[in-house]
Motif scaffolding. Structure first.
Motif, PDB file in Angstrom:
ATOM      1  N   VAL A  20       0.841  -1.203   0.000  1.00 24.46           N
ATOM      2  CA  VAL A  20       0.000   0.000   0.000  1.00 24.46           C
ATOM      3  C   VAL A  20       0.873   1.249   0.000  1.00 24.46           C
ATOM      4  CG1 VAL A  20      -1.655   1.354   1.353  1.00 24.46           C
ATOM      5  CG2 VAL A  20      -2.003  -1.103   1.050  1.00 24.46           C
ATOM      6  N   MET A  21       1.904   1.249   0.836  1.00 24.33           N
ATOM      7  CA  MET A  21       2.799   2.410   0.898  1.00 24.33           C
ATOM      8  C   MET A  21       3.507   2.634  -0.435  1.00 24.33           C
ATOM      9  SD  MET A  21       4.298   1.942   4.746  1.00 24.33           S
ATOM     10  CE  MET A  21       5.418   3.329   4.624  1.00 24.33           C
ATOM     11  N   GLU A  22       3.890   1.551  -1.112  1.00 19.07           N
ATOM     12  CA  GLU A  22       4.537   1.683  -2.422  1.00 19.07           C
ATOM     13  C   GLU A  22       3.574   2.253  -3.455  1.00 19.07           C
ATOM     14  OE1 GLU A  22       5.995  -2.297  -3.011  1.00 19.07           O
ATOM     15  OE2 GLU A  22       7.917  -1.845  -2.052  1.00 19.07           O
ATOM     16  N   MET A  23       2.299   1.833  -3.392  1.00 16.98           N
ATOM     17  CA  MET A  23       1.304   2.372  -4.329  1.00 16.98           C
ATOM     18  C   MET A  23       1.066   3.859  -4.079  1.00 16.98           C
ATOM     19  SD  MET A  23      -1.562  -0.583  -4.898  1.00 16.98           S
ATOM     20  CE  MET A  23      -1.549  -1.416  -3.320  1.00 16.98           C
ATOM     21  N   ILE A  24       1.022   4.239  -2.813  1.00 18.41           N
ATOM     22  CA  ILE A  24       0.847   5.658  -2.476  1.00 18.41           C
ATOM     23  C   ILE A  24       2.035   6.470  -2.994  1.00 18.41           C
ATOM     24  CG2 ILE A  24       0.799   7.310  -0.564  1.00 18.41           C
ATOM     25  CD1 ILE A  24      -0.846   5.152   0.983  1.00 18.41           C
ATOM     26  N   ALA A  25       3.244   5.967  -2.785  1.00 21.14           N
ATOM     27  CA  ALA A  25       4.445   6.672  -3.253  1.00 21.14           C
ATOM     28  C   ALA A  25       4.438   6.781  -4.780  1.00 21.14           C
ATOM     29  CB  ALA A  25       5.702   5.946  -2.781  1.00 21.14           C
ATOM     30  N   ARG A  26       3.996   5.727  -5.468  1.00 21.79           N
ATOM     31  CA  ARG A  26       3.927   5.752  -6.934  1.00 21.79           C
ATOM     32  C   ARG A  26       2.938   6.825  -7.385  1.00 21.79           C
ATOM     33  NH1 ARG A  26       1.891   0.594  -8.616  1.00 21.79           N
ATOM     34  NH2 ARG A  26       3.580  -0.180  -7.326  1.00 21.79           N
ATOM     35  N   GLY A  27       1.804   6.914  -6.696  1.00 25.25           N
ATOM     36  CA  GLY A  27       0.811   7.934  -7.026  1.00 25.25           C
ATOM     37  C   GLY A  27       1.322   9.337  -6.773  1.00 25.25           C
ATOM     38  N   GLU A  28       2.032   9.530  -5.667  1.00 29.58           N
ATOM     39  CA  GLU A  28       2.599  10.850  -5.366  1.00 29.58           C
ATOM     40  C   GLU A  28       3.628  11.260  -6.410  1.00 29.58           C
ATOM     41  OE1 GLU A  28       3.931  10.228  -1.337  1.00 29.58           O
ATOM     42  OE2 GLU A  28       2.048  11.002  -0.509  1.00 29.58           O
ATOM     43  N   ARG A  29       4.445  10.289  -6.858  1.00 30.34           N
ATOM     44  CA  ARG A  29       5.428  10.600  -7.917  1.00 30.34           C
ATOM     45  C   ARG A  29       4.720  10.987  -9.209  1.00 30.34           C
ATOM     46  NH1 ARG A  29       8.079   6.191  -5.816  1.00 30.34           N
ATOM     47  NH2 ARG A  29       7.372   4.847  -7.495  1.00 30.34           N
ATOM     48  N   ALA A  30       3.636  10.284  -9.538  1.00 29.07           N
ATOM     49  CA  ALA A  30       2.887  10.602 -10.754  1.00 29.07           C
ATOM     50  C   ALA A  30       2.340  12.025 -10.681  1.00 29.07           C
ATOM     51  CB  ALA A  30       1.749   9.599 -10.947  1.00 29.07           C
ATOM     52  N   ILE A  31       1.841  12.412  -9.525  1.00 26.53           N
ATOM     53  CA  ILE A  31       1.318  13.778  -9.358  1.00 26.53           C
ATOM     54  C   ILE A  31       2.439  14.787  -9.526  1.00 26.53           C
ATOM     55  CG2 ILE A  31       0.355  15.396  -7.670  1.00 26.53           C
ATOM     56  CD1 ILE A  31      -1.285  12.978  -6.574  1.00 26.53           C
ATOM     57  N   GLU A  32       3.590  14.531  -8.882  1.00 27.42           N
ATOM     58  CA  GLU A  32       4.736  15.448  -8.986  1.00 27.42           C
ATOM     59  C   GLU A  32       5.213  15.594 -10.415  1.00 27.42           C
ATOM     60  OE1 GLU A  32       7.649  13.827  -6.342  1.00 27.42           O
ATOM     61  OE2 GLU A  32       6.561  14.430  -4.546  1.00 27.42           O
ATOM     62  N   GLU A  33       5.115  14.503 -11.197  1.00 29.66           N
ATOM     63  CA  GLU A  33       5.576  14.516 -12.583  1.00 29.66           C
ATOM     64  C   GLU A  33       4.491  15.001 -13.548  1.00 29.66           C
ATOM     65  OE1 GLU A  33       6.870  10.502 -13.164  1.00 29.66           O
ATOM     66  OE2 GLU A  33       8.538  10.708 -11.751  1.00 29.66           O
ATOM     67  N   GLY A  34       3.335  15.317 -13.013  1.00 31.77           N
ATOM     68  CA  GLY A  34       2.262  15.822 -13.861  1.00 31.77           C
ATOM     69  C   GLY A  34       1.522  14.748 -14.636  1.00 31.77           C
ATOM     70  N   ARG A  35       1.708  13.501 -14.265  1.00 39.35           N
ATOM     71  CA  ARG A  35       1.024  12.401 -14.965  1.00 39.35           C
ATOM     72  C   ARG A  35      -0.340  12.179 -14.307  1.00 39.35           C
ATOM     73  NH1 ARG A  35       3.489   7.624 -14.126  1.00 39.35           N
ATOM     74  NH2 ARG A  35       4.893   8.384 -12.521  1.00 39.35           N
ATOM     75  N   VAL A  36      -1.263  13.084 -14.589  1.00 38.56           N
ATOM     76  CA  VAL A  36      -2.604  13.034 -14.011  1.00 38.56           C
ATOM     77  C   VAL A  36      -3.628  13.236 -15.109  1.00 38.56           C
ATOM     78  CG1 VAL A  36      -1.875  13.819 -11.729  1.00 38.56           C
ATOM     79  CG2 VAL A  36      -2.536  15.489 -13.439  1.00 38.56           C
ATOM     80  N   VAL A  37      -4.867  12.804 -14.844  1.00 37.08           N
ATOM     81  CA  VAL A  37      -5.967  13.031 -15.784  1.00 37.08           C
ATOM     82  C   VAL A  37      -7.153  13.580 -14.995  1.00 37.08           C
ATOM     83  CG1 VAL A  37      -5.260  11.224 -17.402  1.00 37.08           C
ATOM     84  CG2 VAL A  37      -6.823  10.655 -15.547  1.00 37.08           C
ATOM     85  N   THR A  38      -8.063  14.201 -15.698  1.00 35.92           N
ATOM     86  CA  THR A  38      -9.260  14.722 -15.049  1.00 35.92           C
ATOM     87  C   THR A  38     -10.173  13.560 -14.676  1.00 35.92           C
ATOM     88  OG1 THR A  38     -10.479  14.887 -17.126  1.00 35.92           O
ATOM     89  CG2 THR A  38      -9.167  16.825 -16.461  1.00 35.92           C
ATOM     90  N   HIS A  39     -11.138  13.846 -13.820  1.00 36.08           N
ATOM     91  CA  HIS A  39     -12.103  12.837 -13.414  1.00 36.08           C
ATOM     92  C   HIS A  39     -12.875  12.326 -14.635  1.00 36.08           C
ATOM     93  CE1 HIS A  39     -16.010  11.452 -11.708  1.00 36.08           C
ATOM     94  NE2 HIS A  39     -15.185  10.827 -10.892  1.00 36.08           N
ATOM     95  N   LYS A  40     -13.239  13.249 -15.518  1.00 39.48           N
ATOM     96  CA  LYS A  40     -13.988  12.897 -16.727  1.00 39.48           C
ATOM     97  C   LYS A  40     -13.175  11.938 -17.601  1.00 39.48           C
ATOM     98  CE  LYS A  40     -16.346  15.095 -20.622  1.00 39.48           C
ATOM     99  NZ  LYS A  40     -16.689  16.363 -21.258  1.00 39.48           N
ATOM    100  N   GLU A  41     -11.890  12.240 -17.794  1.00 37.19           N
ATOM    101  CA  GLU A  41     -11.015  11.386 -18.608  1.00 37.19           C
ATOM    102  C   GLU A  41     -10.823  10.017 -17.949  1.00 37.19           C
ATOM    103  OE1 GLU A  41      -8.673   9.889 -21.616  1.00 37.19           O
ATOM    104  OE2 GLU A  41      -9.954  11.655 -21.644  1.00 37.19           O
ATOM    105  N   ALA A  42     -10.696   9.998 -16.635  1.00 41.96           N
ATOM    106  CA  ALA A  42     -10.521   8.729 -15.928  1.00 41.96           C
ATOM    107  C   ALA A  42     -11.756   7.847 -16.100  1.00 41.96           C
ATOM    108  CB  ALA A  42     -10.253   8.979 -14.449  1.00 41.96           C
ATOM    109  N   LYS A  43     -12.963   8.437 -15.992  1.00 39.68           N
ATOM    110  CA  LYS A  43     -14.201   7.680 -16.180  1.00 39.68           C
ATOM    111  C   LYS A  43     -14.276   7.126 -17.596  1.00 39.68           C
ATOM    112  CE  LYS A  43     -18.153   9.081 -14.658  1.00 39.68           C
ATOM    113  NZ  LYS A  43     -19.337   9.902 -14.294  1.00 39.68           N
TER     114      LYS A  43
END
Length: 85
Positions: A54-77
């Motif tokens: 779980v901690m590794e998944m959280i860290a992976r998500g935080e890195r993605a946010i820092e790197e700008g690898r995010v999508v909008t809620h609409k795009e995710a759906k």
């Protein structure tokens, strides 16, 4: 936490494992006066591994946010809808 010599583990493994299963208290195994290993019950070991995942998944998500690898809620759906078809 209990500490045992590796030679004690060799001689009394069954007894130590039974005690570990009952008390669930980790045992530090020493070799030549230095820490060599921890002996833990299966349930504790599996719980620690789940927490680590779980901690590794959280860290992976935080890195993605820092790197700008995010999508909008609409795009995710939209992506999930295609994937779930």
């Amino acid at each position: 936490m209990k500490t045992e010599l590796v030679t004690t583990l060799k001689r009394r493994a069954t007894e130590l494992i039974a005690d570990l299963a009952e008390k669930r208290d980790p045992i530090l195994i020493t070799q030549h006066g230095r820490p060599a290993a921890y002996l833990v019950d299966v349930e504790t070991y599996e719980g620690l591994n789940r927490r680590l995942e779980v901690m590794e998944m959280i860290a992976r998500g935080e890195r993605a946010i820092e790197e700008g690898r995010v999508v909008t809620h609409k795009e995710a759906k939209k992506r999930l809808a295609r994937w779930l078809k």
